[in-house]
Design an enzyme around this catalytic site. Structure first.
Site, short mmCIF file in Angstrom:
data_model
loop_
_atom_site.label_atom_id
_atom_site.label_comp_id
_atom_site.label_asym_id
_atom_site.label_seq_id
_atom_site.Cartn_x
_atom_site.Cartn_y
_atom_site.Cartn_z
N GLY A 251 0.83 -1.20 0.00
CA GLY A 251 0.00 0.00 0.00
C GLY A 251 0.86 1.24 0.00
O GLY A 251 2.02 1.22 -0.43
N SER A 252 0.28 2.32 0.51
CA SER A 252 0.98 3.62 0.45
C SER A 252 2.08 3.72 1.50
O SER A 252 2.07 2.98 2.50
CB SER A 252 -0.04 4.74 0.65
N GLY A 256 1.97 2.34 5.26
CA GLY A 256 3.02 1.36 5.51
C GLY A 256 3.84 1.70 6.75
O GLY A 256 4.17 0.83 7.56
N GLU A 273 5.63 -3.47 0.85
CA GLU A 273 5.70 -3.15 -0.58
C GLU A 273 4.96 -1.83 -0.75
O GLU A 273 3.72 -1.80 -0.67
CB GLU A 273 5.01 -4.24 -1.41
N CYS A 307 2.08 0.73 -8.93
CA CYS A 307 3.24 1.17 -8.15
C CYS A 307 4.46 1.35 -9.05
O CYS A 307 5.35 2.14 -8.76
CB CYS A 307 3.53 0.16 -7.04
P1 NAD Z 1 -3.41 2.48 1.35
O1 NAD Z 1 -2.15 2.59 2.10
O2 NAD Z 1 -4.39 3.57 1.45
O3 NAD Z 1 -4.19 1.14 1.76
C1 NAD Z 1 -3.57 -0.13 1.68
C2 NAD Z 1 -4.25 -1.06 2.67
O4 NAD Z 1 -3.97 -0.60 3.99
C3 NAD Z 1 -5.77 -1.11 2.55
O5 NAD Z 1 -6.20 -2.43 2.71
C4 NAD Z 1 -6.23 -0.25 3.71
O6 NAD Z 1 -7.50 -0.58 4.20
C5 NAD Z 1 -5.17 -0.58 4.74
N1 NAD Z 1 -5.05 0.39 5.84
C6 NAD Z 1 -5.46 1.67 5.88
N2 NAD Z 1 -5.17 2.23 7.07
C7 NAD Z 1 -4.55 1.27 7.81
C8 NAD Z 1 -4.00 1.21 9.11
N3 NAD Z 1 -4.03 2.26 9.94
N4 NAD Z 1 -3.41 0.07 9.52
C9 NAD Z 1 -3.35 -1.01 8.71
N5 NAD Z 1 -3.87 -1.01 7.46
C10 NAD Z 1 -4.46 0.11 7.01
O7 NAD Z 1 -2.99 2.24 -0.17
P2 NAD Z 1 -3.94 2.14 -1.44
O8 NAD Z 1 -4.40 3.51 -1.80
O9 NAD Z 1 -4.94 1.07 -1.25
O10 NAD Z 1 -2.92 1.60 -2.54
C11 NAD Z 1 -2.13 2.42 -3.33
C12 NAD Z 1 -0.68 2.39 -2.86
O11 NAD Z 1 -0.18 1.06 -2.88
C13 NAD Z 1 0.23 3.17 -3.78
O12 NAD Z 1 1.14 3.92 -3.01
C14 NAD Z 1 0.98 2.10 -4.54
O13 NAD Z 1 2.22 2.49 -5.05
C15 NAD Z 1 1.09 1.03 -3.50
N6 NAD Z 1 1.35 -0.27 -4.12
C16 NAD Z 1 2.60 -0.81 -4.00
C17 NAD Z 1 2.89 -2.02 -4.63
C18 NAD Z 1 4.25 -2.63 -4.55
O14 NAD Z 1 4.39 -3.78 -4.91
N7 NAD Z 1 5.27 -1.93 -4.09
C19 NAD Z 1 1.89 -2.66 -5.36
C20 NAD Z 1 0.64 -2.08 -5.44
C21 NAD Z 1 0.38 -0.88 -4.83
#
Ligand code: NAD
Length: 548
Positions: A251-252, A256, A273, A307
């Site tokens: 995720g973001s 993260g 990631e 990503c």
């Molecule tokens: P996000 O960080 O908003 O959410 C990711 C996950 O985290 C979701 O399931 C969300 O519900 C959960 N989450 C939210 N708050 C949380 C908390 N306090 N504690 C634990 N979990 C929580 O990210 P997004 O908008 O869903 O995804 C986009 C991001 O993911 C982009 O930055 C992208 O680059 C990244 N990404 C990285 C890869 C990689 O392989 N490096 C792959 C795909 C996406």
């Protein structure tokens, strides 16, 4: 898993449905007497409530149910890990046929929920999963097998050591919405093969895809081995609060970091990631047509919500005009809704809009595309020529369909600019001279480098997918991913007949002679000194091991 297909609104789970056997008798039809012979005691006794079964739902999971879900996973994991690896392989291997048979359903769900073209969804989130299952089911036995540690017979006589790769236990898998089928499967498949249970928390933005992924495992693995928890960050936090053995997060960066802190407080290992700001470096001798096609796909696939999306192009001046003209021509040909996706969320659209506006204010020139009317998710593929790089478009992750192009004087300057980013996921180099590109690749800080291609290698199960810096420190795919999904355990067996070890008490003059003879024999003396030391060892070792 127990439930059938993903349900939009599945209603109350089994435990909450009225228990007819234990509840009041239904009203009797008219004319039928309710007086009957007394029932035997066993029938009158309230029936035990039916066991609560996992539910595959798109609705947020009530937080109060999460402790039970964790407990169910923990107990299921113990039995799952006890199974011979072949049984787990046979179970998981069934997934391939199921995914391929449901290809259209998966692609259509992704189209409807995330806005991807159906073809793109099938190419990126269905077909690669066949390779994923093949790779891991073929390799699991070998990769998870124990490894013998060779021990020096003189220092450690009668001993043999083995490294076992034990499952971590219960793994929390928290995933984003941009590839909501492919990303979770890349962890679930090897994690289950390694003997773990997985608590899967998909993004709240893509609950249908999350439910679909969980449904793929129905009747393939025992109840509890893959548990679905729907909901937002609060659901993820509740999972961590209830105790897991490892966390795999995609995720973001901002989220993260919060998850990494939560894991650190609990001393739970985690894999991160995170985001990217990937660059494409175009050298003057590139294959123009291929490079332009590659850049346009790399920047605009999934509306740039990838990503590894190309978010910066550094092109050498001699080829810049031709490359830009070709990129603009190809971008103009993209058909909205056919070739391109919509932005999935308003929140994301607002970020993309802001980055573009700030870049334009800093002097960027829009060559094709531009922001759509406020509130629209149909952001057209946009190419901009950037001269002032001091803007969010060049520094932050945009995660949208914008391709910024910057002219550079040399490959070295492109490398310097690429490495200046706080992100480090992937970089591509476009040139006919592959050997030169290989040399340049060594100077890059990113986790993945592709020469004359971009971004697709996340679909290769044998290739590590990983970043540096703010792109995190997780490894998806390849044998390296097992470091996160397993725990190395060392077992030493000692069958030595000696009365004592070299290093046990008592510390005697013989021991002193022996240790310094060892130091000389192992390289601390010249040729003749070593020969002499060996003779000394022949005499002193048995005296030490078996003597008084
Ligand atoms: P996000 O960080 O908003 O959410 C990711 C996950 O985290 C979701 O399931 C969300 O519900 C959960 N989450 C939210 N708050 C949380 C908390 N306090 N504690 C634990 N979990 C929580 O990210 P997004 O908008 O869903 O995804 C986009 C991001 O993911 C982009 O930055 C992208 O680059 C990244 N990404 C990285 C890869 C990689 O392989 N490096 C792959 C795909 C996406």
């Amino acid at each position: 898993m127990d439930a059938a297909q993903p349900q939009e609104n599945p209603g109350a789970p089994a435990a909450e449905t009225p228990n007819v056997a234990a509840g009041p008798a239904p009203e009797a039809p008219p004319g039928v007497t309710t007086e009957a012979a007394p029932l035997p005691e066993a029938v009158l006794a309230p029936a035990p409530p039916p066991p609560e079964r996992p539910v595959i739902s798109t609705d947020p999971t009530p937080l109060e149910k999460i402790p039970d879900i964790l407990a169910r996973a923990r107990s299921a994991q113990r039995n799952w890990a006890e199974l011979p690896i072949r049984d787990r392989i046979d179970a998981v291997a069934k997934l391939k046929k199921r995914i391929l048979a449901r290809a259209e359903e998966i692609a259509t769900t992704l189209h409807e929920e995330c806005g991807k073209p159906v073809e793109e969804a099938a190419l990126s989130e269905v077909l690669p999963n066949a390779d994923l299952v093949d790779y891991w089911t073929l390799m699991a036995e070998e990769l998870l097998d124990s490894v013998t540690v060779e021990l020096d017979a003189l220092s450690y006589p009668g001993k043999i050591g083995r490294i076992h790769k034990d499952p971590r236990g219960v793994i929390a898998l928290i995933t984003p919405w941009n590839y909501p089928v492919a990303i979770p499967l890349r962890t679930i498949v090897p994690a289950l093969l390694a003997g773990n249970a997985v608590i899967f928390k998909p993004s709240e933005v893509s609950p249908r895809a999350g439910a679909l992924v969980a449904s793929l495992f129905k009747d393939i693995v025992p109840d509890g081995v893959l548990e679905l928890v729907q909901g937002d960050g609060s659901a993820a936090e509740a999972i961590l609060d209830n105790g897991v053995d490892a966390v795999v997060f995609t995720g973001s960066v901002a989220t993260g970091k919060r998850v990494a802190v939560a894991c650190a407080e609990r001393l739970v290992p985690c894999s991160m990631e995170l985001g990217g700001k990937d660059a494409a470096i175009v050298l003057s001798d590139c294959k123009l047509e291929r490079t332009a096609n590659g850049l346009v796909w790399g920047a605009f696939t999934n509306a740039g919500q990838n990503c590894a999306s190309i978010e910066r192009v550094y092109v050498e001046r001699p080829v810049a005009d031709k490359l830009i003209a070709k990129v603009v021509e190809l971008t103009n040909k993209l058909r909205a809704g056919v070739d391109t996706s919509r932005i999935t969320t308003q929140k994301q659209a607002a970020i993309v809009r802001r980055h573009l506006a700030e870049a334009v204010a800093a002097g960027a020139e829009i060559l094709v595309g531009g922001a759509p009317p406020e509130g629209s998710l149909d952001f057209p593929p946009t190419v901009v020529k950037v001269t002032n790089e001091d803007c969010s478009l060049m520094r932050e992750e945009t995660f949208g369909p914008i391709l910024p192009i910057v002219l550079v004087d040399s490959p070295e300057q492109a490398i310097e600019k690429t490495n200046a980013s706080r992100f480090g996921l992937t970089t591509s180099i476009w040139t006919k001279k592959v050997r030169r590109a290989r040399d340049l690749a060594r100077k890059l800080k990113t986790g993945v480098i592709t020469i004359n291609n971009h971004g697709f290698t996340a679909a290769l199960p044998a290739a590590p997918w990983t970043g540096t810096g703010d792109s995190g420190y997780g490894i998806t795919n390849s044998p390296h991913a097992l470091a996160e999904l397993t725990r190395a355990r060392f077992i030493l067996e000692d069958t030595s007949g000696a009365a004592r070890e070299l290093w046990w008490y008592p510390y005697t003059p013989i021991l002193r002679t022996l240790v310094f003879a060892m130091a000389r024999a192992r390289g601390g003396a010249g040729f003749f000194g070593r020969i002499a030391a060996f003779f000394r060892l022949i005499v002193t070792v048995p005296r030490r091991m078996f003597g008084g």
